[in-house]
Motif scaffolding. Sequence first.
Motif, mmCIF file in Angstrom:
data_model
loop_
_atom_site.group_PDB
_atom_site.id
_atom_site.type_symbol
_atom_site.label_atom_id
_atom_site.label_comp_id
_atom_site.label_asym_id
_atom_site.label_seq_id
_atom_site.Cartn_x
_atom_site.Cartn_y
_atom_site.Cartn_z
ATOM 1 N N TYR A 13 -37.850 -63.218 65.672
ATOM 2 C CA TYR A 13 -37.726 -64.374 64.784
ATOM 3 C C TYR A 13 -36.706 -64.059 63.703
ATOM 4 C CZ TYR A 13 -40.558 -62.024 61.203
ATOM 5 O OH TYR A 13 -41.023 -61.151 60.256
ATOM 6 N N GLY A 14 -36.281 -65.102 62.988
ATOM 7 C CA GLY A 14 -35.291 -64.896 61.923
ATOM 8 C C GLY A 14 -35.614 -65.780 60.739
ATOM 9 N N CYS A 15 -34.975 -66.979 60.700
ATOM 10 C CA CYS A 15 -35.038 -67.835 59.505
ATOM 11 C C CYS A 15 -36.414 -68.436 59.221
ATOM 12 C CB CYS A 15 -34.038 -68.975 59.664
ATOM 13 S SG CYS A 15 -34.519 -70.125 60.978
ATOM 14 N N ARG A 16 -37.234 -68.641 60.231
ATOM 15 C CA ARG A 16 -38.557 -69.270 60.153
ATOM 16 C C ARG A 16 -38.488 -70.740 59.773
ATOM 17 N NH1 ARG A 16 -42.432 -67.620 57.083
ATOM 18 N NH2 ARG A 16 -44.008 -67.686 58.669
ATOM 19 N N HIS A 17 -37.308 -71.350 59.878
ATOM 20 C CA HIS A 17 -37.185 -72.763 59.510
ATOM 21 C C HIS A 17 -36.423 -73.586 60.543
ATOM 22 C CE1 HIS A 17 -39.050 -72.631 55.586
ATOM 23 N NE2 HIS A 17 -38.560 -71.413 55.497
ATOM 24 N N GLY A 18 -36.390 -73.143 61.796
ATOM 25 C CA GLY A 18 -35.796 -73.961 62.850
ATOM 26 C C GLY A 18 -34.287 -73.978 62.880
ATOM 27 N N ASN A 19 -33.659 -72.960 62.288
ATOM 28 C CA ASN A 19 -32.196 -72.958 62.227
ATOM 29 C C ASN A 19 -31.514 -71.944 63.127
ATOM 30 O OD1 ASN A 19 -31.730 -74.977 60.347
ATOM 31 N ND2 ASN A 19 -32.355 -73.607 58.692
ATOM 32 N N CYS A 20 -32.163 -70.800 63.370
ATOM 33 C CA CYS A 20 -31.415 -69.697 63.988
ATOM 34 C C CYS A 20 -31.698 -69.525 65.482
ATOM 35 C CB CYS A 20 -31.736 -68.387 63.262
ATOM 36 S SG CYS A 20 -33.397 -67.778 63.591
ATOM 37 N N SER A 21 -32.742 -70.147 65.982
ATOM 38 C CA SER A 21 -33.160 -70.118 67.394
ATOM 39 C C SER A 21 -33.633 -68.749 67.895
ATOM 40 C CB SER A 21 -32.075 -70.707 68.321
ATOM 41 O OG SER A 21 -31.037 -69.838 68.515
ATOM 42 N N SER A 22 -33.838 -67.795 66.984
ATOM 43 C CA SER A 22 -34.319 -66.471 67.431
ATOM 44 C C SER A 22 -35.699 -66.552 68.074
ATOM 45 C CB SER A 22 -34.457 -65.504 66.260
ATOM 46 O OG SER A 22 -33.361 -65.523 65.452
ATOM 47 N N CYS A 23 -36.494 -67.550 67.682
ATOM 48 C CA CYS A 23 -37.901 -67.590 68.122
ATOM 49 C C CYS A 23 -38.110 -68.550 69.293
ATOM 50 C CB CYS A 23 -38.785 -67.994 66.946
ATOM 51 S SG CYS A 23 -38.435 -69.663 66.380
ATOM 52 N N LEU A 32 -39.064 -73.973 69.361
ATOM 53 C CA LEU A 32 -38.869 -72.885 68.407
ATOM 54 C C LEU A 32 -40.257 -72.608 67.817
ATOM 55 C CD1 LEU A 32 -35.537 -74.003 66.700
ATOM 56 C CD2 LEU A 32 -35.885 -72.466 68.637
ATOM 57 N N CYS A 66 -41.338 -71.086 65.341
ATOM 58 C CA CYS A 66 -41.526 -71.205 63.891
ATOM 59 C C CYS A 66 -41.747 -72.644 63.475
ATOM 60 C CB CYS A 66 -40.307 -70.647 63.154
ATOM 61 S SG CYS A 66 -38.829 -71.635 63.365
HETATM 62 S S1 FES Z 1 -37.079 -68.141 63.336
HETATM 63 FE FE1 FES Z 1 -35.175 -69.149 63.163
HETATM 64 S S2 FES Z 1 -35.466 -70.861 64.433
HETATM 65 FE FE2 FES Z 1 -37.404 -69.940 64.413
#
Ligand code: FES
Length: 341
Positions: free
Chosen positions: A42-52, A83, A85
Amino acid sequence: MNAIDSLTTYRISLEPSGREVVCKEGQTLLDAVLRSGFPIPYGCRHGNCSSCKARVLEGDYQLMDRVSEFALMSFERSEGYVLMCSTLPESDMVVEVEELEEEEGARYYPIHDFDGVVVENTPYTHDIHKLTVQMDRPNFDYAAGQFCEFVIPGMEDSRAYSMATPCTNAGLLEFHIKRIPGGKGSNYMCDLQPGDSIQGSGPYGKMYLRNRSKPLLFVAGGSGMAPIKAMLEDLFTQPITDDVWFFYGARTKKDLYLLDYWTNLQETHDRFHFIPALSDKEPLDEWSGEEGYIADVVAKYMEDFLGMDAYLCGPPILIQTTLKVLYKGGLRSSNIFYDEF
Ligand code: FES
Ligand SMILES: Cc1cc2nc3c(=O)[nH]c(=O)nc-3n(C[C@H](O)[C@H](O)[C@H](O)COP(=O)(O)OP(=O)(O)OC[C@H]3O[C@@H](n4cnc5c(N)ncnc54)[C@H](O)[C@@H]3O)c2cc1C
């Protein structure tokens, strides 16, 4: 008792691991999985980075509006990708999710909710505040570089702010908050007064020191100094044996802060090099230091980054331009860690 404790719960089965976690109504899949201690990307936790990104194999859910079109394309949505998050379960679910491979030096700290009381709120610059919070959990453990999420009254989403000091086990946390015009979260945080209470959770994030025994590069802009300061202070608790570079970018002189602090550290640590730079110097600014965008300043000092680890924190443009310089200089993405905000 947290209001969420009395809500409906759903069983989430994670494939291919077969692990099961419980997710409460109103809780995101990512939050439930991380709190269970199961490490997933995971990364940003706000739906921006797509890591999750993950794929729903069974079950009903709601994807939150905050999910960016670019982080999750419409064809992916129709194929059941989500995503984590920003997904709220509406039934028991089966989700196919990538499991993080055990990474050398990785640290996983349990995530806790906490209540805190503001101890200090001091302006560092015209728009960056130092906020010190005393938590109700002195044993709150985190790695320097990680962040907390704060509840913002009247908002569905929380806001992330990075700890600016390493963990002291006294439950005292320092944050650097940049006031964003019209930004609900940052204005709420910057307006807090000593004695005000605040709720949050953490620690989150994967930008923390991996290997201390190699040359290290730190690059930050704006309030992105916060997690870098925590990591550097953590680093300096032990003798440093290799060169450590810290490049800090600000627009004008009035946007710079803690200049004396870093300059003094440079005087006490032979191998620590601090290079601040202004990208948009004002006519009356007295400044004999570097000028230009921080990525260009990094490139001016160094061409070859082989053998280094790099830690970056700041706005997207700083991250993107610095990454280009680092890749050109031979650094691999596995040696680069960053938080973008
Ligand atoms: S943690 Fe970045 S989109 Fe989910
Ligand atoms: C992992 C992580 C760690 C973070 N750590 C910190 C930290 O230590 N200190 C800190 O100050 N912030 C930090 N942030 C950013 C913080 O979480 C908020 O996003 C930020 O404070 C803006 O929230 P807001 O509610 O005030 O603005 P919003 O209401 O979300 O946004 C208001 C408007 O401002 C724009 N905007 C948002 N951010 C910026 C920006 N940085 N510059 C210019 N315009 C912007 C938005 O696009 C929107 O148009 C971090 C973010 C992440 C993901």
